[in-house]
Write a protein that holds these residues in place. Structure first.
Motif, mmCIF file in Angstrom:
data_model
loop_
_atom_site.group_PDB
_atom_site.id
_atom_site.type_symbol
_atom_site.label_atom_id
_atom_site.label_comp_id
_atom_site.label_asym_id
_atom_site.label_seq_id
_atom_site.Cartn_x
_atom_site.Cartn_y
_atom_site.Cartn_z
ATOM 1 N N GLY C 125 0.804 -1.222 0.000
ATOM 2 C CA GLY C 125 0.000 0.000 0.000
ATOM 3 C C GLY C 125 0.824 1.253 0.000
ATOM 4 O O GLY C 125 2.047 1.216 0.061
ATOM 5 N N GLN C 126 0.128 2.368 -0.073
ATOM 6 C CA GLN C 126 0.792 3.653 -0.186
ATOM 7 C C GLN C 126 0.942 4.291 1.188
ATOM 8 O O GLN C 126 0.130 4.085 2.082
ATOM 9 N N PRO C 129 -2.125 7.272 2.664
ATOM 10 C CA PRO C 129 -3.354 6.803 3.327
ATOM 11 C C PRO C 129 -3.071 5.901 4.528
ATOM 12 O O PRO C 129 -3.866 5.874 5.478
ATOM 13 N N THR C 130 -1.936 5.212 4.491
ATOM 14 C CA THR C 130 -1.626 4.323 5.613
ATOM 15 C C THR C 130 -1.294 5.142 6.863
ATOM 16 O O THR C 130 -1.790 4.868 7.956
ATOM 17 N N ALA C 133 -4.481 6.785 8.158
ATOM 18 C CA ALA C 133 -5.354 5.859 8.899
ATOM 19 C C ALA C 133 -4.791 5.647 10.297
ATOM 20 O O ALA C 133 -5.536 5.583 11.270
ATOM 21 N N PRO C 138 -7.959 12.647 7.952
ATOM 22 C CA PRO C 138 -8.347 12.414 6.555
ATOM 23 C C PRO C 138 -7.146 12.422 5.613
ATOM 24 O O PRO C 138 -6.091 12.952 5.955
ATOM 25 N N CYS C 139 -7.361 11.817 4.457
ATOM 26 C CA CYS C 139 -6.279 11.729 3.471
ATOM 27 C C CYS C 139 -6.868 11.704 2.076
ATOM 28 O O CYS C 139 -7.948 11.144 1.864
ATOM 29 N N ILE C 140 -6.172 12.322 1.138
ATOM 30 C CA ILE C 140 -6.545 12.184 -0.272
ATOM 31 C C ILE C 140 -5.270 11.879 -1.049
ATOM 32 O O ILE C 140 -4.236 12.523 -0.857
ATOM 33 N N GLU C 141 -5.370 10.901 -1.936
ATOM 34 C CA GLU C 141 -4.229 10.498 -2.754
ATOM 35 C C GLU C 141 -4.296 11.142 -4.135
ATOM 36 O O GLU C 141 -5.353 11.642 -4.553
#
Lengths: 436, 318, 247, 353
Positions: C125-126, C129-130, C133, C138-141
Motif C-alpha cells: 500500500g501507499q 493513506p496508511t 489511517a 483524513p487523506c486524499i491520494e
C-alpha cells in the motif's frame, strides 16, 4: 501535420527579461504576440538603472564586468554573436547599464567561456571569471535553464551528466578488445593513470574513441590503468556553468582516487579534464602531473611513427582547436604534430585557428544548453564551424575534445553536409592508420 | 470471515470503469479457489447494479455524499460493507480512487494488503504478485490465511471475463455517518486538447529518454512524416514540455492505436497500463533491460535521436 | 500552516536491480538508494505552500544510507527543520514505515502531512493513506494541486484521462502528492555543503512497527513472454511499419 | 649681472613657475598679478583638487607661491595690471597700474601667462538652460561645492541621487566659434565624478560624451579609475537639450551605442565647460603687439618645436594663453619660457659686454 501545443506550465527562462513583451498583441489583424513583441518597448531610454550592474559587479570575481568602455573588440571575436546570438561582452555591459539583471537573463547562459573576448579585450573584462560566479549566484536564486539543471541533477546523483549508472562507467571496458587495467580491481603502480571521462565512457561515439585510445596505448606498450567505476566527471563544466559546490565535490572525489593509485602522470582524454586537473585541482589539494592525450602521444612521436603503417588516403584534414586546450592552456602543436605524423594525411587549416580558433559551443556548460542556445541564435556554433571546415575543402574534421565528435556530427547533418565531412577524434585517425 | 471475494466497483459519471469488470473476472476466478462467492461492493450509483450480471451478489451503499467519489465517505461505506460481508479477499483497483480506499481499509480493518497486483491466488493462504520497481521486478507475497486486501493493476486481467447477463442479488447497507472532513467540490474536465490521442492510428510517444524539451522536435519531425500524433509519458507532461492531454498511462489516457512507437520510454507499469492495448508496439530505448521491451512487439536498442533522424530522412526520401 | 513532508529513499531504478540469493530481497551490494521522486514533489509542494502563505516545513526521514545528505538538501531547498528517525533498523513495508512515521509525528506540530502518492517499492500500500489511517486523520491520494485555506486545504485529485476532482479537506490531514505545481527545485551543492556545515538534523528515536502482515515469497524479473522482436536497423523498422500499413 | 627684470604677467600656475624658474636661473623677476591672491584660476575658482593627481589645490598652490615669495629675486606686485608698453626688450618700458598708482618700469624680457577663462554656457545659446535651471551647473560651480565639502542640488539643498556631466560644452563647436578641444574637461569631469562618488556614495554619476579624450596617463589614472573603482557610468552620445520636468531636469540625447533616444531625469546636470582665451590674454596681445592665432589665443611662432616664442623677440607666451592646456602643459611651457627669457637676456649681455 504541424502541431501547436497549448502549454500551461512554463519551466524555462528563455526570454530576455529586459525586454517588455505584451502577453498578446494584434496589429492590423495579425497576431504578433511573443518574440516579435519587442517593438512594444518604449523607444526612448527613460532610465539607466544601475542597481543590477552594481549587484553583479559586487560579486567577487565579477568586478571586471563594469570595466567595459565599449571599444567593441570583443564583438567580432565572440562566437555567439557571430552565430546570430545578438550577444557579446560589450552588449551585456550595455544591457546592464539599461537595467538588465544578468542573473535573471538569457545572456547569462550563452557564453561558452571560449576566451576569445578576453584575448582581445584591452580592459581585460574577464568573462571566464565573471560567468562562473554570476551563474553560481543565479543558481542559488534558482534561475537556471531546465536543460542545465537536469545536467546538474544527473551529475550530483550519478557523477556523470548523462544520468547513467555510476557503475556502468566501466561497462565499455568489458566489451573492449584492448587490454585495459582497471586499477580499483587490479591495483599497483602504473606509469599513466588514464582519466577516461564521461563521453569516452558513456557516449556511443566516445566509446569508439576510448577503444581507439586503448588500442594505441597497447601498441605503444604504455603502462596504464583507469579508475573504472570510481571515476567521476572532472567538474570543470559544472564549475563554469555555476555549480562550484558540485565541482568541489567532484574534485575532492577524483583527487582522492588519484592519490590512491601510484602513477607518474595523469593522461586525460578531454581538454576540460586537462584544464581542471592542471589549473583548478591544485587549489583543492591535488597537485598532479597531467597531460592531454595529444601531448602525451606527441612526446612519443618517434615510437608512434613506425606504427603508423596504414594510409589515410590523402584525405584533407582540418583540425579544430579546443578552446580549453588551445586558448586556455596554450597547446596548439601537439595535435598538429600527431596529424602530421599520419601517412598520406593532408593537414589544412581553417581561417580561424590556433589563438583565433572558433568555439564548438560546448564549453562553459554549453554542452547542456544546446536547445536553449539554439533558440537564441540563428545557428549553432558547431554549425558555423562545420561550414568553415567544408569551405576550406576538408574531408575530415579532426577533433581532440570528447564533446566535439557528437556536436560536430550533428552539425554536419543539420547543415546538410552529410557525406561531405567526416568528424573523427585524432585518436581514431591514429588508430585507423596503425594497420592491424 | 467468509470465503467470499469482495470486488470494489469503480465508476464515475454514470458508468463503470474497465477495471471493475477486470476485477470482477479475476474475482470470480479467485472465488472459485476459495469456494466463496464473488460479491461486488457498489458505493454510490446503485442504479448501475444491473450491469454487474457476472457477480454473485451486489452490496450497495447509497446516500448523500456518495454520488461522487469521496475518499472519506467511500472509505466509511466500504468499511461498512466489509463488516457486513466479512470477505476473505477484498479486491480494489490500483487506481486513483482505489489508492484512497485500499490502504485505509487495510489499517482500519487490520487486513494484510498487497498493492499493484498482477494476479492473486488463494489456497491455505492468499498469495499475490505485485509489479514493482518500475516494472523491473515482480514480487510475490504471502498475505496469510486471514482477510486481506489486494489492489489490482488496471489491465491485469481481461474485462470480458467480468461481464455477464443476469440480475445479481442485491443487498443494501446503510451509509455510515462521517465527520465530513473531506468535502467534494466539483469535477474539472480537462480542457479540450488540440488533438485527441485516443483517436489516432499512429502515436509517436516520448519518455524521459528524450532528455530536453527542445529535443521533442526530433520526435515531432518523425510524427509529421508518419502523419502521427505526439504522445508522452508522465515525466514529460509533469515537466510541462507537453500538455496534459498528451499523457498516456495511469493518470493520462488509455490509447489503442494501430502503431505505438515508444521513444525513450522505459515502461513503468503506470505507462504500460495506458498503451498496452495498441495493436503494434515498437519500442526504441538505449537500455536493453527496459521493461518496455516486455510489452513491445518490436524493439530496437538504439539512441532514439539516431533512429528518429534516420527514419525521418528515409521516409522523406520515399 | 505547518507542513510535514515524509521522505522515503527507494532503490534507484537507473541501476540494474538484482535479487539476492534468498530470492526475497534486493542485493544490497549493488543497491543505490535515491529519494522517491513523488516525495520530491511533495517537498516542493510544501515549500510552495510555505512561500505562498508562511508556516514551517519539516522534512522527516528514516535513518538510512545517505539520508543526512538528503535531509540537508531539503533544508537547502528551504525546509525549516529536518527530523531523522533513528534506531528502527530495517523496516518492512509501508504499514510498518507508516507506523514509525505516525509515532514520530507525535513530537511534531503540524497541520498538513505531505508525501509522495506512491513509491516504486510499495508492496503493501501507499504511505499517505496508511499514515493517515494510523493517525486517524483524513487523506486524499493523487494530488496535483494544493491551496491553503483557513483550517483546511482545497486540493485537486487526478483521475484517469486528466479529469480532476476538487476537494476541501479539514486539517490536520494527509495528502499523497502526484505532482507539485512546479518541478522540484534544485538545491545547489554549494548551498547543501554550506547547510551541512551550519545546520543540524534533529533526531528522534523511532519506535518499531508491526512488522507488516505479509511475507515475500519470491522476487523475480517479469517474464518477458515472447518479448519484443529485436530490430537491428532502420531498414528493418521501415519494413515493420510498411507491413502494418502505416507508411 | 645687471639687467632689467623679466616681467611675468599672471600669477597662476604658469606665471608662478615662470617666475620661479627665471629666479632660479639667477635673474631678477617681476611678477605682476591682477588679483589680490596668487595661484590663478585653481585658487580663484576654488578648485578642490588638481587634475590628475587629486592633490589638494590649496596645498599644491601654496608650494608654488611659497617658492616665489621666498625668493629675493622675485618682486611680486599684487592687484596690479600692465596697461602699456613702449620701446623694445631688453629695455622695454612697461606701465603698471597697481594699488600705489601708475608706475613705469624697465623690463628685459616678458613672459605672458595670462591663462584662460571658462566658457560661459549662456554665451551663445540657452539650450542647456544654465541660467534658467538652478540644478544645471558647470564644472566650476561643482568645484566650489566640492571644495566646501557639500555637494547638493542647488535648487533644494538636498543630496542628489543622480548627477550627470555633459561633455564638450563650449568646445568642438563651429556654431559658437570654439572649434577646439579644451583638452582638460574630460579629465576634470572624471575627477569631479570620483569626488562626488566619494562624497555622496549613494549618488549615481553619469558622463555623456562624444569621445573621452584622456591623454597619456589620464586614461588609466582618472578615466579607468572613475569607471572601475568609483563606478561612474559613461554613456556615449552627447545631450542635445535639457528640459525641466517636475522636480527634475531631463536630459535628452541619443544613446549612440544603442542607437536609441534617451530622456533621462537627473537631479543635477554639470556642464563640462571648455576654455576660452582670457580677457587678460587678449589685452596683453594688444599691448605687446602679439598677433592672435585663428582661435583667438596668442600665436606662437616656433611651431611644435618652440612652443613659447611669439613674433616679438624677447616676449614669450605660456600656458593657456596660447591655447587649451592642462597643468602639465602650462608648467612645462612656463619652465621653457623662463629658460628662453634668461637666455635672451644673457645673450644680450654677452653681446654688449
Amino acid at each position: 501535420m504541424t502541431e501547436r501545443y497549448n502549454l500551461t506550465v512554463n519551466t524555462g527562462r528563455e526570454k530576455d527579461q529586459s525586454f517588455v513583451e505584451k502577453e498578446s498583441a494584434v496589429i492590423e489583424g495579425i497576431d504578433v504576440s511573443g518574440r516579435w513583441n519587442r517593438m512594444f518597448v518604449p523607444r526612448e531610454i527613460q532610465d539607466y538603472d544601475l542597481t543590477n550592474m552594481h549587484k553583479l559587479t559586487a560579486i567577487p570575481g565579477a568586478e571586471s564586468m563594469g570595466w567595459c568602455y565599449q571599444c567593441a573588440q570583443c564583438m567580432p571575436a565572440c562566437p555567439v554573436d557571430t552565430a546570430g546570438g545578438d550577444y557579446g561582452p560589450r552588449k551585456i555591459f550595455r544591457r546592464l547599464e539599461l537595467g538588465m539583471d544578468l542573473l535573471d537573463s538569457r545572456d547569462l547562459w550563452l557564453c561558452t567561456t571560449c576566451a576569445n573576448c578576453l584575448r582581445v579585450c584591452p580592459k581585460e573584462v574577464d568573462m571566464i571569471k565573471i560567468m562562473p560566479v554570476a551563474r553560481a549566484a543565479a543558481v542559488l536564486e534558482g534561475n537556471v535553464p531546465a536543460e542545465l539543471l537536469e545536467m546538474f541533477q544527473n551529475v550530483a546523483e550519478y557523477g556523470n551528466p548523462m544520468g547513467q549508472s555510476a557503475r556502468k562507467r566501466a561497462a565499455w571496458i568489458r566489451k573492449s578488445d584492448a587490454e585495459i587495467r582497471v586499477l580499483p580491481k587490479d591495483p599497483g603502480p602504473v606509469d599513466v593513470l588514464w582519466f577516461v571521462g564521461d563521453f569516452y565512457a558513456y557516449h556511443g561515439r566516445g566509446v569508439d574513441a576510448a577503444n581507439a585510445m586503448a588500442r594505441v596505448f597497447n601498441a605503444l606498450d604504455v603502462d596504464f590503468g583507469v579508475l573504472g567505476a570510481d571515476e567521476r566527471t572532472d567538474g570543470d563544466s559544472q564549475r563554469l556553468a555555476g555549480e562550484p559546490g558540485l565541482y568541489e565535490e567532484l574534485a575532492e572525489h577524483n583527487i582522492e582516487q588519484f592519490k590512491q593509485h601510484e602513477h607518474e602522470r595523469i593522461v586525460v582524454s578531454g581538454p576540460h579534464a586537462y584544464n581542471a586537473i592542471k589549473n583548478e585541482y591544485p587549489a583543492m589539494g591535488g597537485e598532479f602531473e597531467v597531460e592531454h592525450y595529444t601531448q602525451f602521444l606527441a612526446d612519443q612521436i618517434d615510437e608512434l611513427k613506425p606504427l603508423l603503417t596504414g594510409s589515410f588516403g590523402n584525405r584533407k584534414v582540418t583540425f579544430h582547436d579546443p578552446c580549453y586546450l588551445g586558448r586556455h592552456n596554450g597547446e596548439y602543436d601537439a595535435p598538429r604534430d600527431l596529424l602530421e605524423a599520419v601517412p598520406d594525411l593532408d593537414l589544412i587549416e581553417m581561417y580561424r585557428c590556433k589563438e583565433q580558433g572558433y568555439c564548438c559551443g560546448g564549453g562553459g556548460g554549453g554542452m547542456w544548453l544546446d536547445g536553449f542556445a539554439a533558440e537564441q541564435q540563428s545557428e549553432r556554433l558547431s554549425e558555423n564551424r562545420v561550414k568553415e571546415a567544408v569551405m576550406v575543402g576538408a574531408d575530415v574534421l579532426a577533433v581532440c575534445c570528447p564533446y566535439e565528435v557528437s556536436r560536430f556530427e550533428d552539425a554536419v547533418k543539420s547543415t546538410n553536409n552529410d557525406g561531405k565531412l567526416e568528424v573523427l577524434d585524432i585518436i581514431e585517425i591514429l588508430d585507423q592508420c596503425m594497420g592491424a | 470471515m467468509s470465503q467470499d471475494v469482495l470486488v470494489v466497483a469503480e465508476h464515475g459519471q454514470g458508468k463503470f470503469d474497465d477495471i471493475t469488470f477486470e476485477m470482477l473476472g479475476a474475482g470470480k476466478a479467485l472465488a472459485a479457489q476459495t469456494g466463496g462467492a464473488c460479491v461486488v461492493a457498489l458505493i454510490g450509483g446503485s442504479d448501475l447494479a444491473s450491469q454487474l450480471g457476472a457477480a454473485d451478489k451486489v452490496v450497495t451503499v447509497d446516500g448523500e455524499g456518495l454520488e461522487n467519489f469521496n475518499p472519506e465517505s467511500h472509505s466509511a461505506a466500504l468499511a461498512a460493507i466489509v463488516e457486513s460481508t466479512s470477505p476473505r479477499v477484498v479486491m480494489i483497483g490500483y487506481t486513483s480512487m482505489g489508492m484512497d480506499l485500499a490502504s485505509a481499509l487495510s489499517v482500519k480493518a487490520d487486513m494484510a494488503l498487497a498493492a499493484s497486483c498482477l494476479e492473486v491466488q488463494a489456497g491455505d493462504t492468499v498469495t499475490a504478485v505485485s509489479q514493482l520497481y518500475g516494472g523491473k521486478l515482480n514480487v510475490k507475497t504471502d498475505l496469510g490465511a486471514g482477510p486481506c486486501v489486494v489492489s489490482m493493476l488496471a489491465g491485469s486481467s481481461p474485462a470480458d471475463a467480468g461481464k455477464g447477463d443476469g440480475a445479481p442479488a442485491t443487498e443494501t447497507v446503510a451509509a455510515p455517518a462521517t465527520d465530513g472532513k473531506v468535502r467534494f467540490v466539483r469535477l474539472i474536465e480537462p480542457e479540450a486538447g488540440d488533438v485527441d490521442i485516443t483517436a489516432q492510428d499512429i502515436l509517436v510517444a516520448i519518455g524521459r529518454g528524450i532528455g530536453t524539451k527542445d529535443d521533442i522536435e526530433v520526435a515531432e519531425e518523425l510524427a509529421e512524416e508518419l502523419d502521427a500524433a505526439i504522445a508522452a509519458s508522465r515525466p514529460i507532461v509533469d515537466s510541462g514540455w507537453l500538455p496534459k492531454n498528451r499523457q498516456v498511462g495511469k493518470s493520462g489516457v488509455k490509447v489503442t492505436p494501430k502503431v505505438y512507437i515508444a521513444l525513450g520510454i522505459s515502461g513503468a507499469p503506470e505507462h504500460i497500463e495506458g498503451m498496452k492495448g495498441a495493436a503494434t508496439i515498437i519500442a526504441i530505448n538505449t537500455d536493453k533491460n527496459a521493461p518496455i521491451f516486455n510489452v513491445a512487439h518490436y524493439g530496437m536498442v538504439e539512441d532514439l535521436f539516431d533512429v528518429c533522424e534516420e527514419l525521418t530522412e528515409e521516409l522523406q526520401d520515399r | 500552516m505547518n507542513t510535514v513532508v515524509l521522505l522515503k529513499r527507494v532503490p534507484d531504478l537507473v541501476e540494474d536491480l538484482e535479487v539476492d540469493s534468498s530470492g526475497t530481497a534486493l542485493d544490497s551490494e549493488h543497491l543505490k538508494l535515491t529519494l522517491n521522486e513523488f516525495d520530491d514533489h511533495a517537498l516542493e509542494q510544501a515549500l510552495l505552500l510555505k512561500e505562498g502563505g508562511g508556516g514551517e516545513v519539516t522534512a522527516v526521514a528514516l535513518d538510512s544510507e545517505d539520508v543526512d545528505k538528503m535531509l540537508f538538501t531539503a533544508l537547502a531547498k528551504g525546509a525549516d527543520r529536518a527530523l531523522k528517525i533513528t534506531g528502527t533498523g530495517a523496516v518492512n513495508g509501508t504499514s510498518e514505515l507508516a507506523e514509525v512515521f505516525a509515532q514520530a509525528l507525535g513530537s511534531v506540530n503540524y497541520d498538513l502531512v505531505l508525501t509522495g502518492v506512491q513509491a516504486s517499492d510499495d508492496i503493501d500500500g501507499q504511505l499517505a493513506p496508511t499514515v493517515a489511517a494510523k493517525l486517524s486523520v483524513p487523506c486524499i491520494e493523487v494530488i496535483t494541486g494544493v491551496e491553503a485555506g483557513d483550517g483546511s486545504v482545497t486540493v485537486h485529485k487526478e483521475y484517469a484521462g486528466g479529469v480532476l476532482a476538487e476537494f476541501e479537506m479539514t486539517l490536520p490531514g494527509v495528502l499523497g502528492i502526484q505532482a507539485a505545481a512546479q518541478s522540484p527545485r534544485y538545491a545547489p551543492v554549494s548551498k547543501v555543503r554550506q547547510i551541512q556545515d551550519s545546520a543540524t538534523l534533529d533526531e528522534v528515536a523511532g519506535a518499531g512497527g508491526d512488522n507488516g502482515k505479509f511475507s515475500i515469497v519470491v522476487m523475480t524479473p517479469p517474464e518477458t513472454g515472447e518479448g519484443a522482436q529485436m530490430l537491428e536497423s532502420v531498414e528493418e523498422l521501415i519494413a515493420v511499419l510498411d507491413s502494418k500499413g502505416v507508411i | 649681472m645687471d639687467h632689467n627684470p623679466i616681467l611675468v604677467i599672471g600669477g597662476g600656475p604658469a606665471g608662478l613657475e615662470a617666475a620661479r624658474g627665471a629666479a632660479e636661473l639667477g635673474y631678477k623677476t617681476l611678477l605682476v598679478e591682477k588679483a589680490g591672491v596668487l595661484g590663478g584660476t585653481p585658487i580663484q575658482a576654488d578648485y578642490a583638487a588638481l587634475t590628475p593627481d587629486m592633490e589638494n589645490t590649496e596645498v599644491a598652490m601654496k608650494r608654488m607661491t611659497d617658492a616665489v615669495e621666498d625668493d629675493p629675486l622675485v618682486d611680486i606686485r599684487m592687484e596690479t595690471v600692465v596697461t602699456g608698453a613702449s620701446g623694445e626688450v631688453p629695455d622695454l618700458t612697461v606701465t603698471l597700474n597697481g594699488p600705489s598708482g601708475e608706475e613705469q618700469v624697465q623690463v628685459g624680457s616678458v613672459i605672458v601667462a595670462t591663462g584662460f577663462q571658462h566658457f560661459d554656457p549662456g554665451r551663445e545659446t540657452q539650450m542647456y538652460g544654465y541660467y534658467e535651471y538652478d540644478d544645471v551647473i558647470t564644472l566650476v560651480d561643482t568645484e566650489r561645492m566640492l571644495k566646501a565639502g557639500n555637494f547638493v542640488r542647488p535648487s533644494t539643498g538636498e543630496t542628489p541621487k543622480r548627477v550627470c556631466f555633459i561633455q564638450c560644452v563650449g568646445s568642438r563647436d563651429r556654431q559658437i566659434g570654439n572649434q577646439w578641444c579644451s583638452k582638460v574637461c574630460c579629465g576634470i569631469a572624471c575627477k569631479e565624478a570620483i569626488e562626488i562618488r566619494h562624497m555622496v556614495p549613494d549618488c549615481q554619476v553619469f558622463v555623456f560624451y562624444i569621445d573621452m579624450r584622456m591623454y597619456g596617463f589620464w586614461e588609466d589614472e582618472i578615466y579607468w579609475k572613475a569607471q572601475e573603482e568609483s563606478k561612474v557610468s559613461f554613456i556615449r552620445g552627447i545631450v542635445t537639450e535639457i528640459t525641466k520636468r517636475g522636480d527634475t531636469v531631463v536630459v535628452k540625447g541619443e544613446d549612440t551605442t544603442k542607437g536609441r533616444p534617451e530622456e533621462v531625469a537627473m537631479d543635477v546636470v554639470i556642464l563640462s565647460v571648455g576654455k576660452e582665451p582670457s580677457a587678460g590674454t587678449v589685452q596683453m596681445a594688444e599691448i605687446f603687439g602679439l598677433p592672435l592665432e585663428s582661435h583667438g589665443f596668442i600665436e606662437t611662432t616656433g611651431g611644435a618645436l618652440n612652443t613659447v616664442a611669439t613674433s616679438v623677440p624677447g616676449v614669450f607666451a605660456v600656458g593657456a594663453s596660447v591655447g587649451p592646456a592642462d597643468l602639465e602643459d602650462s608648467v612645462s611651457s612656463a619652465g621653457a619660457a623662463a629658460m628662453k627669457a634668461a637666455g635672451f637676456l644673457r645673450k644680450h649681455a654677452l653681446a654688449n659686454a
